[in-house]
Design a protein around this motif. Structure first.
Motif, mmCIF file in Angstrom:
data_model
loop_
_atom_site.group_PDB
_atom_site.id
_atom_site.type_symbol
_atom_site.label_atom_id
_atom_site.label_comp_id
_atom_site.label_asym_id
_atom_site.label_seq_id
_atom_site.Cartn_x
_atom_site.Cartn_y
_atom_site.Cartn_z
ATOM 1 N N ILE A 1 41.914 13.255 34.270
ATOM 2 C CA ILE A 1 42.516 12.351 35.251
ATOM 3 C C ILE A 1 42.266 10.901 34.845
ATOM 4 C CG2 ILE A 1 42.513 11.625 37.668
ATOM 5 C CD1 ILE A 1 41.525 14.387 38.416
ATOM 6 N N ASN A 2 43.305 10.087 34.945
ATOM 7 C CA ASN A 2 43.200 8.654 34.696
ATOM 8 C C ASN A 2 43.601 7.892 35.947
ATOM 9 O OD1 ASN A 2 42.561 8.923 31.836
ATOM 10 N ND2 ASN A 2 44.675 9.614 31.574
ATOM 11 N N ASP A 3 43.523 6.574 35.875
ATOM 12 C CA ASP A 3 44.037 5.753 36.975
ATOM 13 C C ASP A 3 45.556 5.907 37.059
ATOM 14 O OD1 ASP A 3 41.904 4.601 38.315
ATOM 15 O OD2 ASP A 3 41.618 3.067 36.774
ATOM 16 N N PRO A 4 46.154 5.807 38.272
ATOM 17 C CA PRO A 4 45.542 5.319 39.510
ATOM 18 C C PRO A 4 44.753 6.368 40.294
ATOM 19 C CG PRO A 4 47.840 5.822 39.908
ATOM 20 C CD PRO A 4 47.613 6.057 38.438
ATOM 21 N N PHE A 5 44.768 7.619 39.850
ATOM 22 C CA PHE A 5 44.149 8.673 40.645
ATOM 23 C C PHE A 5 42.629 8.558 40.679
ATOM 24 C CE2 PHE A 5 48.205 10.707 39.316
ATOM 25 C CZ PHE A 5 48.756 10.835 40.587
ATOM 26 N N LEU A 6 41.999 8.105 39.583
ATOM 27 C CA LEU A 6 40.551 7.929 39.606
ATOM 28 C C LEU A 6 40.132 6.953 40.695
ATOM 29 C CD1 LEU A 6 39.613 7.752 35.801
ATOM 30 C CD2 LEU A 6 38.981 9.554 37.407
ATOM 31 N N SER A 7 40.847 5.832 40.793
ATOM 32 C CA SER A 7 40.517 4.833 41.805
ATOM 33 C C SER A 7 40.915 5.304 43.197
ATOM 34 C CB SER A 7 41.224 3.513 41.479
ATOM 35 O OG SER A 7 40.811 3.004 40.225
ATOM 36 N N LEU A 8 42.080 5.949 43.291
ATOM 37 C CA LEU A 8 42.591 6.379 44.592
ATOM 38 C C LEU A 8 41.646 7.360 45.271
ATOM 39 C CD1 LEU A 8 44.965 6.180 46.589
ATOM 40 C CD2 LEU A 8 46.030 8.089 45.361
ATOM 41 N N TYR A 9 41.042 8.246 44.494
ATOM 42 C CA TYR A 9 40.159 9.265 45.069
ATOM 43 C C TYR A 9 38.684 8.982 44.795
ATOM 44 C CZ TYR A 9 44.517 11.643 45.931
ATOM 45 O OH TYR A 9 45.778 11.934 46.384
ATOM 46 N N HIS A 10 38.383 7.745 44.411
ATOM 47 C CA HIS A 10 37.001 7.261 44.269
ATOM 48 C C HIS A 10 36.184 8.163 43.342
ATOM 49 C CE1 HIS A 10 37.986 4.536 47.533
ATOM 50 N NE2 HIS A 10 38.349 5.563 48.267
ATOM 51 N N LEU A 11 36.774 8.529 42.211
ATOM 52 C CA LEU A 11 36.091 9.373 41.239
ATOM 53 C C LEU A 11 35.374 8.498 40.215
ATOM 54 C CD1 LEU A 11 38.963 11.969 40.643
ATOM 55 C CD2 LEU A 11 36.914 12.284 42.048
ATOM 56 N N PRO A 12 34.170 8.881 39.799
ATOM 57 C CA PRO A 12 33.431 8.084 38.803
ATOM 58 C C PRO A 12 34.205 8.001 37.486
ATOM 59 C CG PRO A 12 32.011 9.748 39.810
ATOM 60 C CD PRO A 12 33.404 10.052 40.261
ATOM 61 N N LYS A 13 34.263 6.806 36.938
ATOM 62 C CA LYS A 13 35.036 6.621 35.709
ATOM 63 C C LYS A 13 34.235 6.898 34.443
ATOM 64 C CE LYS A 13 38.233 3.343 37.829
ATOM 65 N NZ LYS A 13 38.922 2.038 37.738
ATOM 66 N N ASP A 14 32.955 7.219 34.614
ATOM 67 C CA ASP A 14 32.128 7.526 33.445
ATOM 68 C C ASP A 14 32.018 9.031 33.205
ATOM 69 O OD1 ASP A 14 30.697 8.026 35.726
ATOM 70 O OD2 ASP A 14 28.794 7.247 34.959
ATOM 71 N N ARG A 15 32.808 9.826 33.973
ATOM 72 C CA ARG A 15 32.819 11.279 33.790
ATOM 73 C C ARG A 15 34.264 11.760 33.726
ATOM 74 N NH1 ARG A 15 29.821 14.366 38.294
ATOM 75 N NH2 ARG A 15 30.177 16.066 36.802
ATOM 76 N N PHE A 16 34.462 12.932 33.120
ATOM 77 C CA PHE A 16 35.788 13.516 33.048
ATOM 78 C C PHE A 16 36.045 14.385 34.275
ATOM 79 C CE2 PHE A 16 35.194 12.704 28.459
ATOM 80 C CZ PHE A 16 36.382 12.027 28.211
ATOM 81 N N PHE A 17 37.197 14.125 34.924
ATOM 82 C CA PHE A 17 37.639 14.952 36.042
ATOM 83 C C PHE A 17 39.042 15.482 35.744
ATOM 84 C CE2 PHE A 17 34.204 12.780 38.085
ATOM 85 C CZ PHE A 17 33.761 13.659 39.074
ATOM 86 N N PHE A 18 39.364 16.599 36.403
ATOM 87 C CA PHE A 18 40.640 17.255 36.171
ATOM 88 C C PHE A 18 41.208 17.740 37.498
ATOM 89 C CE2 PHE A 18 37.870 17.638 32.584
ATOM 90 C CZ PHE A 18 38.678 17.411 31.486
ATOM 91 N N PHE A 19 42.532 17.809 37.577
ATOM 92 C CA PHE A 19 43.179 18.390 38.750
ATOM 93 C C PHE A 19 43.289 19.896 38.538
ATOM 94 C CE2 PHE A 19 45.284 14.119 39.653
ATOM 95 C CZ PHE A 19 44.500 13.891 40.781
#
Length: 435
Positions: free
Chosen positions: A200-218
């Motif tokens: 996941i990249n922005d804008p979704f990282l910011s929209l859902y308040h996810l830490p940007k120093d870790r990898f997240f996935f939908f």
């Protein structure tokens, strides 16, 4: 205020289909004699109570449940719990796998289960089909997802949620554009290149308040809203699963959108997930809220008496109704309905699922005459990091702990899975046993 007035569709436009799941091998031995959705939860509920309750709270009361493996206790629970009056136009109907002129085989997957039952859904007028899993823990108002489905003119909407990289390789992972339309799907990816592409990249990282120093996935939650015609056409072939087969194919030819759910969601698919989800309920601020009066979770009314606590020490624990705890110590543990814990025993980080019945004094004496402990937890016993299934007989002076043992092991009257000891349903642990 009637919230249904806020939505552009009628509950009669939707039928709900809850999938009863497969053999549940990763939850063995809890699924040794029961289906996954029938596995007890939170001391008094069953997993299937979650999607049924959420559907009812969302105003969706035409519910089909598709069952197959070890389904007798699941059927009994549903029949004893969910009954609508003659004027509500609601129902909870069980559709078990069966032989028909078209085939004599069990459900081959999630899509095949729905395919085999389309004829039953067609008997009820509807425009959309909401498909749910029966073994997950979360809280969602399905009307919001359905409303988005209508607003985006979607053919299919998939419920998705952000997960960390540790969970990504065990789930279906999706990539979405800024309009939330799904543009790619991969099932349980292991390759680093693929994971990097789907992160996941922005804008979704910011929209859902996810830490940007870790990898997240939908990740797909296994929750789908299908237009009726789209579903019927998609199931004309023989593909067995929605996640592996149907959804990836539809992405290329239909309007497939995502509904992003940012709240707590747990797939209760492994012993570790089951254990952690239950123990988390003992915390003051647990991930799942059973105390929400606006979205209550329903279950079978058992009319049990209050729990009796006699000279016991209880810390950070959840005690269901109908228990008798005498002079014991309970630390960060979940104690299910009708549990009996005798004096000088200690439960720590333990999930005790409780009992289906109370043992009379004559029954207890008869059991002792055959060399069996009384039902429940005997005196002077110490139990740590253990799941004790229903109706177990744990003797006096018993010690149970996974410390120093393999992560997975099959013992004489116990199992170890994911580093957690499990005493199976109706299990007997003799007096003085050390595990």
């Amino acid at each position: 205020m009637n919230r249904s007035h806020l939505f552009s569709f009628s509950p009669m436009d939707v039928v709900t289909v809850i999938l009863g799941g497969g053999a549940g091998t990763r939850l063995f031995p809890l699924t040794k004699e029961r289906a996954k959705p029938a596995v007890p939860l939170a001391g008094k509920y069953r997993l299937v109570d979650i999607p049924i309750s959420l559907s009812i709270n969302s105003g969706l009361r035409r519910i089909f449940i598709l069952t197959q493996f070890n389904s007798s206790s699941l059927h009994r629970h549903i029949q004893q719990t969910y009954r609508f009056d003659d004027y509500s136009q609601g129902f909870v109907e069980i559709l078990a796998a069966q032989q028909t002129p078209k085939g004599a085989y069990w459900y081959q997957g999630t899509a095949d289960a729905v395919r085999q039952n389309l004829i039953h859904f067609s008997s009820h007028p509807h425009d959309m089909v909401l498909i749910l899993a029966g073994d997950q823990l979360y809280k969602m108002d399905y009307r919001v997802m359905i409303e988005q489905h209508i607003e985006t003119c979607a053919d299919v909407t998939v419920g998705i949620t952000p997960v960390p990289i540790e969970q990504a390789s065990s789930l279906g992972i999706l990539r979405v554009n800024e309009e939330k339309r799904i543009i790619a799907f991969v099932e349980k990816p292991k390759e680093k290149e693929v994971l990097k592409e789907f992160s996941i990249n922005d804008p979704f990282l910011s929209l859902y308040h996810l830490p940007k120093d870790r990898f997240f996935f939908f990740a797909s939650m296994g929750i789908y809203v299908f237009n009726r015609k789209t579903l019927s056409n998609a199931l004309m072939g023989s593909e067995p699963d929605f996640g592996k087969d149907i959804i990836p194919s539809l992405i290329r030819s239909h309007r497939v959108y995502s509904y992003i759910y940012p709240g707590y969601w747990e797939d209760i698919g492994t012993i570790s997930a089951f254990y952690q989800a239950n123990l988390n309920l003992c915390d003051l601020h647990s991930n799942f809220d059973f105390y929400d009066s606006h979205f209550p979770i329903f279950t079978r009314p058992r009319y049990l008496p209050p729990s009796k606590i006699l000279n016991a020490e209880i810390q950070n624990s959840l005690i269901a109704e109908g228990c008798i705890i005498s002079g014991a110590k309970i630390v960060h543990s979940l104690v299910g309905i009708r549990s009996i814990v005798q004096p000088q025993s200690c439960l720590k980080d333990t999930v005790l699922l409780g009992n289906d019945y109370y043992e009379t004094e004559s029954q207890a004496l008869a059991a002792e005459g055959h060399g069996l402990p009384r039902i429940g937890i005997g005196s002077h016993s110490t139990i740590e990091k253990t799941i004790i299934d229903k109706n177990c007989r744990i003797g006096n002076n018993v010690k149970i702990s996974p410390e120093g043992k393999p992560q997975n092991y099959d013992g004489e009257f116990y199992y170890i899975r994911d580093g957690i000891v499990i005493i199976p349903k109706d299990g007997v642990v003799p007096h003085g046993t050390v595990i």
